[in-house]
Design an enzyme around this catalytic site. Structure first.
Site, PDB file in Angstrom:
ATOM      1  N   GLY A  22      -1.543 -28.668  26.327  1.00  0.00           N
ATOM      2  CA  GLY A  22      -1.516 -28.978  27.760  1.00  0.00           C
ATOM      3  C   GLY A  22      -2.582 -29.942  28.238  1.00  0.00           C
ATOM      4  O   GLY A  22      -2.926 -29.953  29.425  1.00  0.00           O
ATOM      5  N   ASN A  64      -2.342 -33.196  28.586  1.00  0.00           N
ATOM      6  CA  ASN A  64      -1.739 -34.132  29.544  1.00  0.00           C
ATOM      7  C   ASN A  64      -1.503 -33.458  30.888  1.00  0.00           C
ATOM      8  O   ASN A  64      -1.768 -34.051  31.945  1.00  0.00           O
ATOM      9  CB  ASN A  64      -0.433 -34.700  28.989  1.00  0.00           C
ATOM     10  CG  ASN A  64      -0.676 -35.833  28.018  1.00  0.00           C
ATOM     11  OD1 ASN A  64      -0.995 -36.947  28.430  1.00  0.00           O
ATOM     12  ND2 ASN A  64      -0.566 -35.558  26.735  1.00  0.00           N
ATOM     13  N   LYS A  74      16.457 -27.920  20.279  1.00  0.00           N
ATOM     14  CA  LYS A  74      17.000 -28.219  21.619  1.00  0.00           C
ATOM     15  C   LYS A  74      17.190 -26.903  22.378  1.00  0.00           C
ATOM     16  O   LYS A  74      16.999 -25.823  21.808  1.00  0.00           O
ATOM     17  CB  LYS A  74      18.324 -28.977  21.511  1.00  0.00           C
ATOM     18  CG  LYS A  74      19.415 -28.204  20.791  1.00  0.00           C
ATOM     19  CD  LYS A  74      20.720 -28.998  20.738  1.00  0.00           C
ATOM     20  CE  LYS A  74      21.822 -28.169  20.094  1.00  0.00           C
ATOM     21  NZ  LYS A  74      23.118 -28.848  20.089  1.00  0.00           N
ATOM     22  N   MET A 101       8.620 -29.797  22.916  1.00  0.00           N
ATOM     23  CA  MET A 101       9.100 -30.083  21.556  1.00  0.00           C
ATOM     24  C   MET A 101      10.605 -29.854  21.397  1.00  0.00           C
ATOM     25  O   MET A 101      11.059 -29.474  20.317  1.00  0.00           O
ATOM     26  CB  MET A 101       8.310 -29.246  20.545  1.00  0.00           C
ATOM     27  CG  MET A 101       6.828 -29.585  20.503  1.00  0.00           C
ATOM     28  SD  MET A 101       6.503 -31.345  20.225  1.00  0.00           S
ATOM     29  CE  MET A 101       6.930 -31.464  18.496  1.00  0.00           C
ATOM     30  N   ARG A 102      11.353 -30.052  22.453  1.00  0.00           N
ATOM     31  CA  ARG A 102      12.805 -29.913  22.360  1.00  0.00           C
ATOM     32  C   ARG A 102      13.483 -31.101  23.009  1.00  0.00           C
ATOM     33  O   ARG A 102      12.990 -31.622  24.019  1.00  0.00           O
ATOM     34  CB  ARG A 102      13.265 -28.620  23.039  1.00  0.00           C
ATOM     35  CG  ARG A 102      12.864 -27.437  22.204  1.00  0.00           C
ATOM     36  CD  ARG A 102      13.082 -26.140  22.893  1.00  0.00           C
ATOM     37  NE  ARG A 102      12.427 -25.120  22.105  1.00  0.00           N
ATOM     38  CZ  ARG A 102      12.969 -24.520  21.049  1.00  0.00           C
ATOM     39  NH1 ARG A 102      14.205 -24.797  20.685  1.00  0.00           N
ATOM     40  NH2 ARG A 102      12.285 -23.622  20.369  1.00  0.00           N
ATOM     41  N   ASN A 111       8.723 -39.047  29.767  1.00  0.00           N
ATOM     42  CA  ASN A 111       8.058 -38.485  28.585  1.00  0.00           C
ATOM     43  C   ASN A 111       6.899 -39.395  28.194  1.00  0.00           C
ATOM     44  O   ASN A 111       6.909 -40.592  28.488  1.00  0.00           O
ATOM     45  CB  ASN A 111       9.062 -38.418  27.424  1.00  0.00           C
ATOM     46  CG  ASN A 111       8.461 -37.801  26.183  1.00  0.00           C
ATOM     47  OD1 ASN A 111       7.767 -36.784  26.230  1.00  0.00           O
ATOM     48  ND2 ASN A 111       8.707 -38.418  25.035  1.00  0.00           N
ATOM     49  N   HIS A 135       4.848 -40.648  24.721  1.00  0.00           N
ATOM     50  CA  HIS A 135       4.989 -40.651  23.264  1.00  0.00           C
ATOM     51  C   HIS A 135       3.774 -41.345  22.652  1.00  0.00           C
ATOM     52  O   HIS A 135       3.351 -42.397  23.145  1.00  0.00           O
ATOM     53  CB  HIS A 135       6.282 -41.385  22.881  1.00  0.00           C
ATOM     54  CG  HIS A 135       6.508 -41.418  21.411  1.00  0.00           C
ATOM     55  ND1 HIS A 135       7.005 -40.336  20.718  1.00  0.00           N
ATOM     56  CD2 HIS A 135       6.261 -42.387  20.494  1.00  0.00           C
ATOM     57  CE1 HIS A 135       7.063 -40.647  19.432  1.00  0.00           C
ATOM     58  NE2 HIS A 135       6.618 -41.878  19.264  1.00  0.00           N
TER      59      HIS A 135
HETATM   60  C1  GRF Z   1       0.916 -35.608  23.419  1.00  0.00           C
HETATM   61  O1  GRF Z   1       0.021 -36.190  22.533  1.00  0.00           O
HETATM   62  C2  GRF Z   1       2.164 -36.439  23.530  1.00  0.00           C
HETATM   63  O2  GRF Z   1       2.039 -37.708  23.004  1.00  0.00           O
HETATM   64  C3  GRF Z   1       3.207 -35.726  22.748  1.00  0.00           C
HETATM   65  O3  GRF Z   1       2.802 -34.377  22.749  1.00  0.00           O
HETATM   66  C4  GRF Z   1       1.400 -34.276  22.916  1.00  0.00           C
HETATM   67  C5  GRF Z   1       1.128 -33.176  23.869  1.00  0.00           C
HETATM   68  O4  GRF Z   1      -0.232 -32.834  23.951  1.00  0.00           O
HETATM   69  N1  GRF Z   1       4.493 -35.960  23.321  1.00  0.00           N
HETATM   70  P1  GRF Z   1      -0.750 -31.916  25.111  1.00  0.00           P
HETATM   71  O5  GRF Z   1      -0.017 -30.593  25.024  1.00  0.00           O
HETATM   72  O6  GRF Z   1      -0.504 -32.616  26.406  1.00  0.00           O
HETATM   73  O7  GRF Z   1      -2.215 -31.736  24.845  1.00  0.00           O
END
Ligand code: GRF
Length: 209
Positions: free
Chosen positions: A17, A19, A70, A97-98, A114, A116
């Protein structure tokens, strides 16, 4: 017409978490044009849930159903229901992750984004930082994009670059990419809300519903 209400974000995540926390910190700054309405995770005990609750943000676990990569149909309906109930304008994937598709994307057309950990279209899929290191590119980074039916294929909204250093390991590179993500994601959401972002030559603005 000038937007007055804040964009309501629904954040989906399966991991630690960081982000989400960066977006929450941005939302706490006066004048930021978005707020987090709800955080939903498919993983009981995921760090994203604790980080949300510590900040007083509503956080829910919703089981993903019977598939590994999914949501099944019932789970998809439950996710849409939770987001609609929270009156979400923009769905923000932050380490979810889905793969989302079909009815989910129809419920939020061009309103799912999203982040990436590579410069798309290079290195879609898992462990993109490791793919970049193994390939030997000198510059990588992160990308915020609209989610479409493919995997990491939707229109690009914003990117930030990260240089690869001689002595980088997968871990050190991943950490610097994540630092870049924590700046890029809140900035991109702000630009979307303010209508200052160009997508494929068009200005894109997501209006609060
Ligand atoms: C991020 O690094 C993003 O690039 C990928 O999943 C990761 C999530 O990290 N899609 P967090 O849970 O936000 O720390």
């Amino acid at each position: 017409m000038e937007q007055t209400s804040k964009l309501r974000l629904g954040i989906l995540g399966s991991g630690k978490g960081s982000n989400m926390a960066a977006i929450a910190d941005a939302c706490a700054v006066a004048g930021y044009p978005a707020e987090i309405a709800v955080v939903v995770s498919d993983v009981p005990g995921a760090g994203i849930l604790d980080k949300a609750r510590e900040r007083g943000i509503r956080a829910e676990v919703l089981p993903p159903g019977r598939f590994r990569t999914k949501l099944d149909d019932a789970a998809e309906r439950a996710y849409i229901g939770a987001l609609q109930e929270a009156r979400v304008d923009l769905v923000v994937l932050a380490g979810f992750m889905r793969i989302l598709k079909g009815d989910f994307l129809l419920a939020y057309p061009e309103r799912v984004i999203n982040i990436h950990p590579s410069l798309l279209p290079s290195f879609p899929g898992l462990e993109a930082w490791r793919q970049a290191l193994d390939y030997g590119v000198k510059v990588t980074g992160c990308t915020v994009h609209l989610v479409d039916q493919g995997v990491d294929t939707g229109p690009i909204l914003a990117q930030a670059t990260v240089r690869i250093l001689e002595d980088d390991t997968a871990e050190s590179l991943h950490e610097r990419i994540q630092q870049a993500e924590r700046v890029l994601y809140p900035q991109t959401i702000e630009s979307l809300a303010r209508g200052t972002l160009k997508v494929a030559g068009r200005k894109s603005r997501i209006i609060a519903r």
